[in-house]
Motif scaffolding. Structure first.
Motif, PDB file in Angstrom:
ATOM      1  N   ASP A   1       0.874  -1.169   0.000  1.00 28.06           N
ATOM      2  CA  ASP A   1       0.000   0.000   0.000  1.00 28.06           C
ATOM      3  C   ASP A   1       0.916   1.225   0.000  1.00 28.06           C
ATOM      4  O   ASP A   1       1.626   1.483   0.966  1.00 28.06           O
TER       5      ASP A   1
ATOM      6  N   GLY B   1      -0.780   6.615  -1.846  1.00 30.62           N
ATOM      7  CA  GLY B   1      -1.755   7.206  -0.926  1.00 30.62           C
ATOM      8  C   GLY B   1      -2.136   8.652  -1.208  1.00 30.62           C
ATOM      9  O   GLY B   1      -2.309   9.439  -0.283  1.00 30.62           O
TER      10      GLY B   1
ATOM     11  N   ASN C   1      -4.474  11.898  -2.185  1.00 28.47           N
ATOM     12  CA  ASN C   1      -5.849  12.243  -1.890  1.00 28.47           C
ATOM     13  C   ASN C   1      -6.479  12.859  -3.123  1.00 28.47           C
ATOM     14  O   ASN C   1      -5.956  13.826  -3.679  1.00 28.47           O
TER      15      ASN C   1
ATOM     16  N   HIS D   1       3.924  13.280  -0.952  1.00 21.58           N
ATOM     17  CA  HIS D   1       3.535  12.011  -1.561  1.00 21.58           C
ATOM     18  C   HIS D   1       4.668  11.395  -2.364  1.00 21.58           C
ATOM     19  O   HIS D   1       4.596  10.235  -2.750  1.00 21.58           O
TER      20      HIS D   1
ATOM     21  N   HIS E   1      -4.221   2.955  -2.958  1.00 17.03           N
ATOM     22  CA  HIS E   1      -5.068   3.327  -1.818  1.00 17.03           C
ATOM     23  C   HIS E   1      -5.377   4.828  -1.763  1.00 17.03           C
ATOM     24  O   HIS E   1      -4.904   5.568  -0.894  1.00 17.03           O
TER      25      HIS E   1
ATOM     26  N   TYR F   1     -10.712   6.939   9.798  1.00 16.78           N
ATOM     27  CA  TYR F   1      -9.550   6.478   9.026  1.00 16.78           C
ATOM     28  C   TYR F   1      -9.204   5.035   9.411  1.00 16.78           C
ATOM     29  O   TYR F   1      -8.983   4.182   8.536  1.00 16.78           O
TER      30      TYR F   1
ATOM     31  N   ASP G   1      -9.196   1.575   7.186  1.00 14.89           N
ATOM     32  CA  ASP G   1      -8.007   0.737   7.015  1.00 14.89           C
ATOM     33  C   ASP G   1      -8.275  -0.700   7.446  1.00 14.89           C
ATOM     34  O   ASP G   1      -7.788  -1.649   6.821  1.00 14.89           O
TER      35      ASP G   1
ATOM     36  N   TYR H   1       2.857  -1.258   4.315  1.00 18.97           N
ATOM     37  CA  TYR H   1       2.377   0.122   4.150  1.00 18.97           C
ATOM     38  C   TYR H   1       3.569   1.056   4.097  1.00 18.97           C
ATOM     39  O   TYR H   1       4.452   0.978   4.951  1.00 18.97           O
TER      40      TYR H   1
ATOM     41  N   VAL I   1       4.135   4.768   4.451  1.00 22.28           N
ATOM     42  CA  VAL I   1       3.413   5.977   4.840  1.00 22.28           C
ATOM     43  C   VAL I   1       4.306   6.825   5.756  1.00 22.28           C
ATOM     44  O   VAL I   1       5.218   6.306   6.422  1.00 22.28           O
TER      45      VAL I   1
ATOM     46  N   GLN J   1       2.418   8.690  11.062  1.00 25.92           N
ATOM     47  CA  GLN J   1       1.191   7.880  11.188  1.00 25.92           C
ATOM     48  C   GLN J   1       1.455   6.537  11.875  1.00 25.92           C
ATOM     49  O   GLN J   1       0.609   5.645  11.861  1.00 25.92           O
TER      50      GLN J   1
ATOM     51  N   PHE K   1      -1.041   2.975  12.686  1.00 25.54           N
ATOM     52  CA  PHE K   1      -0.839   1.621  12.167  1.00 25.54           C
ATOM     53  C   PHE K   1      -0.618   0.596  13.284  1.00 25.54           C
ATOM     54  O   PHE K   1      -1.078  -0.542  13.174  1.00 25.54           O
TER      55      PHE K   1
HETATM   56  N1  ARG Z   1      -4.109   9.304   2.043  1.00 24.13           N
HETATM   57  C1  ARG Z   1      -3.324   9.196   3.228  1.00 24.13           C
HETATM   58  C2  ARG Z   1      -2.593  10.528   3.496  1.00 24.13           C
HETATM   59  O1  ARG Z   1      -2.413  11.323   2.585  1.00 24.13           O
HETATM   60  C3  ARG Z   1      -2.293   8.096   3.146  1.00 24.13           C
HETATM   61  C4  ARG Z   1      -2.865   6.711   3.024  1.00 24.13           C
HETATM   62  C5  ARG Z   1      -1.918   5.672   3.522  1.00 24.13           C
HETATM   63  N2  ARG Z   1      -2.414   4.328   3.435  1.00 24.13           N
HETATM   64  C6  ARG Z   1      -3.306   3.794   4.292  1.00 24.13           C
HETATM   65  N3  ARG Z   1      -3.724   2.583   4.091  1.00 24.13           N
HETATM   66  N4  ARG Z   1      -3.742   4.461   5.323  1.00 24.13           N
HETATM   67  O2  ARG Z   1      -2.203  10.740   4.611  1.00 24.13           O
END
Ligand code: ARG
Length: 594
Positions: A119, A122, A124, A133, A159, A324, A328, A346, A348, A352, A356
């Protein structure tokens, strides 16, 4: 192919056994004193405790036994009990000769291939991609390729963040700007227009405007929240509009990722997980894991050994809305059902991490996954500017990815046309600048340990010297040019291109180059074990340095001894193949010239 270091380890283990010691002590590593030897074994020091003997005595006995093997040039026992090893040059060259004929360049496929969902990316939807990103895309793509190169089945999922408040904000803003659109007419039953009522640039302007407005105007914020709720409940017009936003946005995202040489197998998003939430929550409640606390539904995930507090997982807010974490978790349910993965990775932002930890624990506790499914969180640090603060535009705004790529390409273009040796036309220079620019960008990121913050320094990253992408490409191009000249030479003297065997190295730089080339399988497996692309960068940087040292002291093309020359040509062709294989794993490629 068996790793060179494993071949050495096995012979060393045999020697321990022959001398009467447990072979478990025979671990061989690359020497940390390259001035003295190439490999070393420190096992006699550990064995000394078990056998109550002086380590040097043990080392000497083992060395005696090792001397019988043909694969060493020398083995020495030195105080206090180290074993210093120098490999036999012929052993090394015959390893390369095998490697050269192996179409996997010595890299064996995993004995137990796994199915892995990764994943990453990510982004948006409807918000422009920004440099934050970039790291996820660049690191994730490389980890995916690493796994694949080792024979695993790796499925990349972008994702998308496609289900949040940003959608309600856009809908609410559009409703104010263009209230007559059929999407807002609840009595409308016809077909909605096939064309979106906005372009990507308009969309990118609408979101920040709406976001700003919602912070200043409570009534507007209410409308946006209401629109989000209506969308999620399935209001027809909003769903249709949402699809338009998705189409326009995803088309643009794909274009951007393509520029980065990043591609996904799945374009799923948070919205795809929604149907799984209801049944999942029911199960969590029924099994007694989820309970109500002040109206909200939560699952405790703290463990007795926790060093820092791990708060409970909130599954539903008191108004019944999901979060969120809920999405997930439901995505995990969906992935397990669709792909039966052995592992989910993941990539990320490391900020975060707690999210997780909670998600993984909750999924295990509630039995959403089988106990042997592995979860891996690769948390990356922030990309900073030279001032040490998060990377911004000169005006202080958030830097868009597109702008960043363009800046690098422009810088690269300047350097390439300034390069006096350049013979190709300027149109080519643009294309080359794109290829080399991408290496600068990606290598600049990947050569740092992912979890660390790093400074994005365009000047340094685009330099042809030092630990940079362009330096690696420059080295590959140099080899291609030698091979090209060799081909011309052969053609001129009407000789076929031969395929000479790699023979014993003539000198130290050549042997060093050979040893480093032979380590490709080892470097890749080590990097994969830690999901660490920076290890591949370190490996190829050293390989490029070793090649250049060899090149500077060897006149390859004017060599009179045919066997030697042929061997060198085969060696450098192999070095080029390894470098190209490695940069492909990192996610970029080399031009033919630059
Ligand atoms: N869209 C999220 C962001 O910009 C990141 C997603 C990461 N992946 C996940 N499975 N939560 O923070």
């Amino acid at each position: 192919m068996k790793k060179l270091i494993d071949e050495i380890s096995e012979v060393t283990a045999e020697a321990f056994r022959a001398a009467g010691y447990d072979p478990k002590y025979a671990r061989v590593t690359i020497s940390n004193r390259p001035d003295l030897c190439e490999y070393q074994c420190n096992g006699a020091l550990a064995a000394a405790k078990e056998y109550h003997k002086a380590p040097l005595m043990i080392a000497e006995a083992v060395v005696e036994a090792m001397k019988k093997a043909a694969i060493f040039q020398s083995v020495d026992a030195v105080k206090p009990g180290f074993i210093n090893i120098i490999a036999d040059p012929g052993f090394v060259s015959s390893y390369l000769e095998k490697m050269r004929h192996d179409d996997r360049l010595s890299v064996d496929p995993a004995a137990h291939p796994e199915t892995i969902v990764i994943d990453y990316g990510g982004p948006n939807v409807a918000k422009p991609l920004h440099v934050g990103h970039l790291r996820s895309a660049v690191i994730g793509e490389s980890v995916k390729r690493m796994g694949r190169r080792l024979g695993h089945r790796v499925i990349g999922d972008v994702h998308l963040g496609d289900w949040g408040l940003q959608m309600g904000l856009i809908i609410a803003e559009l409703a104010e700007r263009k209230p007559n659109l059929p999407y807002f007419d609840e009595s409308f039953t016809g077909e909605y227009p096939s064309e979106a009522p906005f372009t990507i640039s308009e969309l990118e302007e609408i979101y920040p405007t709406a976001s700003k407005k919602s912070k200043e105007d409570d009534a507007f914020k209410e409308k946006a929240l209401e629109a989000t709720a209506q969308l999620q409940k399935g209001r027809r017009g909003y769903r249709a509009l949402w699809k338009q936003i998705m189409n326009v946005s995803v088309t643009d995202l794909k274009k951007n990722y393509e520029k980065l040489n990043v591609s996904f197998d799945l374009w799923k998003g948070e919205s795809d997980a929604q149907p799984y939430i209801g049944p999942m929550v029911e199960k969590m409640k029924k099994d007694g894991y989820a309970y109500e606390d002040q109206g909200a539904l939560i699952v405790d995930v703290a463990e007795p050994d926790d060093q820092k507090e791990v708060p409970p997982c909130m599954i539903l807010k008191s108004d019944g809305a999901s979060l969120y974490t809920t999405t997930d978790l439901a995505t995990i349910v969906q992935r397990v059902q669709d792909y039966h993965p052995d592992e989910i990775i993941y990539v990320v932002d490391k900020r975060q991490e707690m999210h997780f930890i909670q998600t993984f624990r909750c999924a295990r506790k509630c039995g959403l996954v089988s106990p042997d499914l592995k979860f891996k969180f690769i948390g990356f640090g922030t990309m900073n500017g030279k001032d040490g603060k998060p990377f911004k535009t000169r005006e202080g705004g958030v830097m868009r990815l597109e702008t960043l790529i363009r800046d690098i390409d422009d810088e690269m273009y300047k350097k390439i046309v300034d390069n006096e040796n350049r013979s190709s036309a300027n149109e080519d220079a643009r294309e080359t600048a794109g290829t080399v620019g991408l290496s600068a960008l990606k290598y600049g990121d990947l050569s740092n340990q992912a979890s660390k913050d790093y400074v994005f320094d365009v000047d340094r990253f685009t330099s042809f010297e030092g630990n940079t992408g362009p330096y690696i490409l420059y080295t590959i191009v140099r080899i291609k040019s030698i091979l090209g000249k060799y081909r011309d030479q052969q053609a001129a003297s009407q000789q076929a291109e031969s395929d000479g065997a790699i023979i014993s190295p003539a000198g130290d730089p050549e042997k060093k180059l050979m040893l480093q080339t032979a380590r490709w399988n080892e470097a890749l497996e080590d990097a994969w074990a830690d999901y660490a692309p920076h290890r591949i960068c370190a490996y190829i940087y050293e390989l490029a340095n070793d090649f250049n040292s060899f090149y500077h002291e060897t006149k390859i093309l004017s060599e009179k001894d045919e066997a030697k020359k042929e061997s060198w040509i085969s060696l450098i062709r192999l070095v080029k193949d390894v470098l190209e294989d490695a940069i492909d794993v990192l996610g970029f490629s080399a031009p033919d010239r630059m």
